[in-house]
Design a protein around this motif. Structure first.
Motif, short mmCIF file in Angstrom:
data_model
loop_
_atom_site.label_atom_id
_atom_site.label_comp_id
_atom_site.label_asym_id
_atom_site.label_seq_id
_atom_site.Cartn_x
_atom_site.Cartn_y
_atom_site.Cartn_z
N TYR A 80 -14.13 18.75 6.81
CA TYR A 80 -15.05 19.90 6.81
C TYR A 80 -15.19 20.56 8.17
O TYR A 80 -15.76 21.63 8.27
N LEU A 95 -22.17 19.18 1.15
CA LEU A 95 -20.72 19.26 1.30
C LEU A 95 -20.11 20.00 0.12
O LEU A 95 -20.18 19.54 -1.01
N ALA A 132 -13.20 23.24 0.66
CA ALA A 132 -12.65 23.17 2.01
C ALA A 132 -11.16 22.88 1.93
O ALA A 132 -10.73 21.72 1.86
#
Lengths: 313, 558
Positions: free
Chosen positions: B134, B152, B156
């Motif tokens: 990340y 999160l 990504a």
């Protein structure tokens, strides 16, 4: 009861005297009083939310107070009046239909002499009560779909030319809902009346029979008056929940096309309160509902009192 | 139903007030005693605001079992049933959070309520892999207010961008038998699409005894109403930016509702409805009934995003009748419009997973996440176990060596048992278009070898007929849109913008079906009424807000 002329001191004394006499009973009540206080009265504290711009996860002192702001939003919103109308209409339908069908069915069942058939009818009529609304609404949607059995039947009988989109016409919604509620709950609601009928003195029927009263007359002049106290009490209790038109059936059967008729207060609160995280508005609507229900309950009770009928308090 | 909930809400407030002191102490004391290699068994609860999966224990799947052996941690996964906004509201009102929440569309509500704990320190201390994955996106993940990271996300992307050879996003779908009947014509415009369906329906008025359905939409389900709203922007050559179309040059956002594009789309549906080609049940049936209809073989065309109908298409695939399956088409209004159905590479920062304030042991959870993000575990959750659910050839390329391996991924029940269904999303992960460090695609579906091998005979026939290798070759390549997607813009709770969204959606839910099902003679009158109602709402204010945020994002400020 002590006579009214007795001095106050003695009255108070006798209260404590009775309290000591009946201490076991009083002690047994304590847990329930505590229960009622915690679960019924403490939550009223949450009503303060209606007067704040409530944000979760902040302490009480950090909340911003806005007075009647959320109530004015509510009363200025056209949607609110529409959902209020829907709520009132739907609960009236539910109330009237519920009473009429349940009492009629109870009277008819009472006249049945064949016990097996009576039990069968009773079982079949109260079974839908145990189906959850999620399943029940799926059944209703399927039955009323363009390929569903209702449309099939009507076209085969040449009553209509092309299938009707039942759930797509707002005007039909109240009728469909009423019919669904009756189908689901009539058998269940009948039980209490059947129980009340068994309490009527059989001697009255015998006497009437000797006097030459027909079956129908007996129903009208003995069974129905015998049911009256139960009916009045249930009516008063139901008046208190006049703004509770239900939530699940409207939510599950509602769609964009019948929204104007299906959306009720509960769904409004859900959408604009919980759904948008605007808990204050939701609480304000809830308070409004409680106040109206309160007024209805007390008026019904008052009228019953004036008419000399049995009443709640 | 609601009233007791409100009471509960009230009670919760009281209890929160009473317990405020002790609960705060609890949460701050627990993470202070971490042990480095604590593998003692523990089970956390994990709530997903995404519907459609069975609740399960992570350890009941192969993947979850494997991860449990590595860490000692198990998760009780629970999925959304019903309406997510309501569920989030109730959850917040009661303060009854599970240990971990995957937010889907409810991120801003949860953040406002302070449901998540900031992860910065935990990542710093326990998250080397989290940092690796990340790190490049940290700036886009920070909360605008306090600059902290709370969750999160799932997008990504790592390594080189690998596109999806199949179409998982939006498209106008058409039954393959229709294309076959007319010898695989190349159609691009909306008129051609419906003409073809009309011709086929005339030739085949019934399927298995039931009437053929020309076109159907999933517009009866409140939270899937976008299925009817979104085609207007796709037909005009825009990707799915939510309720707005963003101008490529000026970066101005325009609300789709009430535009000429919407009028054109709705008018077309009105026209095909008058011809009896539209299923009027589109506006009343629930999702189960809709999916059942799609699998019945009666439906010739529909618009959907791939993920809306995953179960239905997997069922059709396993039924094995290729002609009854559907092919995606990039339909536009007119010849000259360049389709943009395929999402450009973007970063969605508000569909993410975070640890809540109620979590018993945030350290164990973050360690689990970090372990999950190790490359070998990322291969495990996507590809599975070597020689069991995938094989590696002499060049180190991953592929499916046989049908069993393919089935482990494609078959609904098998992929549930193995855990692909559960771990494929809603967990910290590489973005779906990632490439692994050895050059293999992260998502098996994006691996050209796999895509080619997994095509059925019917797929191959279809692709051959159009002279292409993969389905996505039918579609245009996405253009770069640095703000994408605009639908991930988080609106403040109870803000005027959010009220606009709710009110305009309500208007559309009422008027669009009415216009579509009404007689064509009434159409323009109804449209005027709809526009009049719409003009009472603060559309300009909403557009201004979205435009501002889009321009911020273009300038690099997320």
């Amino acid at each position: 009861m002590p006579p009214a002329s007795e001095p106050k001191g003695i009255k108070a004394n006798s209260f404590f005297k009775r309290l000591i006499q009946q201490r076991t009973l009083a002690l047994m009540c304590i847990p329930f009083v505590i229960w009622a206080f915690i679960f019924k009265y403490l939550p009223l504290w949450g009503w303060t939310m209606a007067f704040q711009n409530f944000k979760p996860a902040r302490s009480f002192s950090d909340q911003q107070w806005v007075g009647w702001h959320h109530f004015s939003i509510l009363f200025e919103d056209n949607t609110f009046y529409r959902v209020l109308r829907n709520t009132l209409v739907m609960s009236s339908i539910k109330l009237v239909l519920g009473f009429v069908t349940a009492i009629t069915l109870a009277l008819l069942l009472n006249e049945l002499k064949n016990v097996i058939f009576k039990r069968f009818v009773q079982t079949v009529s109260y079974l839908p009560h145990f189906i959850s609304w999620v399943v029940a609404s799926s059944i209703v949607l399927t039955v009323l779909s363009p390929d569903g059995i209702i449309n099939l039947l009507l076209t085969k009988l040449h009553l209509i030319d092309s299938p009707i989109l039942w759930m797509g016409k707002g005007e039909y919604f109240w009728g469909i809902l009423g019919a669904t509620e009756v189908w689901k709950d009539v058998g269940w609601n009948t039980i209490i009346y059947l129980a009340a009928i068994t309490a009527i003195d059989p001697a009255q029927y015998e006497a009437a029979e000797i006097d030459g009263a027909s079956r129908f007359k007996r129903m009208l002049y003995i069974t129905l008056p015998g049911l009256k106290p139960v009916i009045v009490i249930l009516l008063i209790m139901n008046m208190g929940s006049i703004l509770e038109s239900g939530f699940e059936p409207q939510y599950l059967l509602g769609n964009g096309m019948n929204m104007d008729y299906s959306e009720n207060l509960d769904i409004f609160v859900l959408k604009y309160g919980l759904g948008m995280g605007n808990f204050s508005l939701g609480t304000a609507a809830g308070i409004f509902k409680t106040v109206v229900s309160f007024i209805f309950l007390f008026s019904a009770n008052f009228i019953a009192k004036k008419m000399g009928e049995s009443r709640l308090f | 139903m609601v009233k007791p909930k409100l009471k509960t809400a009230g009670l919760a407030v009281v209890l929160m007030a009473l317990l405020a002191g002790c609960s705060q102490n609890n949460s701050s004391s627990s993470p202070s005693t971490p042990t480095e290699d604590d593998n003692s068994p523990v089970t956390f609860s994990y709530y997903m605001f995404s519907p459609g999966k069975k609740d399960t224990l992570a350890s009941e799947t192969r993947i979850g079992k494997e991860l449990q052996e590595q860490t000692g941690v198990d998760f009780k996964m629970e999925y959304l049933v019903g309406d997510s906004a309501t569920k989030a509201g109730v959850m917040i009102a009661s303060g009854d959070y599970p240990d971990v929440i995957s937010s889907s569309g409810e991120m801003s509500k949860l953040l406002d309520a302070g449901a998540y704990i900031p992860l910065d320190d935990l990542i710093e201390q326990y998250g080397p892999n989290i940092k690796r994955v990340y790190g490049p996106y940290f700036d886009k993940m920070r909360n605008a207010e306090d600059g902290k990271i709370y969750a999160l996300p799932y997008t990504a992307n790592q390594g080189e961008y690998s596109g999806n050879p199949n179409v998982g996003g939006g498209a106008f779908w058409i039954q393959r038998s229709v294309l076959k009947e007319f010898n695989y014509p190349k159609i691009t415009t909306l008129d051609e699409y419906f003409d073809l369906i009309e011709d086929y329906k005339e030739k085949h008025p019934t399927v298995d005894g039931a009437e053929t359905i020309g076109f159907v939409s999933l517009a009866g389900v409140a939270n899937n109403f976008f299925t009817l709203q979104n085609p207007a922007m796709h037909l005009a050559g825009y990707p799915n930016d939510g309720s707005v179309m963003v101008n490529m040059d000026t970066h101005e956002a325009k609300v789709v509702a009430g535009t000429d594009e919407q009028k054109k789309w709705v008018e077309k549906l009105n026209e095909i409805n008058a011809k009896g080609m539209l299923d009027p049940e589109s506006f009343t049936m629930n999702k189960d009934q809709y999916l059942a209809k799609l699998t019945s073989g009666r439906v010739l065309g529909y618009f959907n995003y791939g993920w809306q109908i995953g179960d239905a298409s997997k069922n059709l695939l396993s039924a094995g009748i290729d002609e009854k399956r559907y092919a995606p088409l990039p339909i536009v209004f007119d010849e000259g419009i360049k389709d943009q159905y395929i999402d450009p590479p973007g970063f969605v920062n508000n569909y993410a997973t975070g640890i809540t304030v109620n979590a018993k042991d945030p350290v164990r959870i973050i360690q689990y996440f970090d372990n999950l993000l190790k490359e070998e575990n990322q291969i495990l959750v996507q590809w599975g176990i070597k020689d069991e659910t995938y094989s590696v050839d002499e060049n180190g390329r991953f592929y499916y060596a046989n049908d069993d391996q393919r089935k482990a991924h494609d078959d609904l029940e098998l992929s549930r048992q193995f855990g692909f269904t559960y771990f494929g999303t809603d967990w910290p992960r590489y973005g779906g278009e990632s490439t692994l460090s050895d050059g293999n695609a992260y998502s098996p579906g994006n691996q050209p070898e796999v895509a080619a091998a997994s095509y059925t005979e019917g797929d191959k026939k279809f692709l051959d007929a159009y002279g292409i290798q993969t389905f996505s070759e039918l579609f245009n390549k996405p253009e770069e849109r640095p703000w994408f997607p605009a639908w991930s813009i988080a609106l403040e709770q109870g803000s005027p913008e959010q009220i606009f969204t709710t009110k305009s959606d309500d208007l559309q839910r009422k008027y669009l079906p009415e216009m579509i099902l009404g007689s064509p003679a009434n159409f323009s009158k109804l449209w005027d009424t709809y526009m009049a109602e719409l003009s009472k709402l603060d559309k300009a204010g909403y557009e201004a807000t979205i435009t501002r945020i889009v321009q911020d994002r273009v300038a690099g400020k997320w």
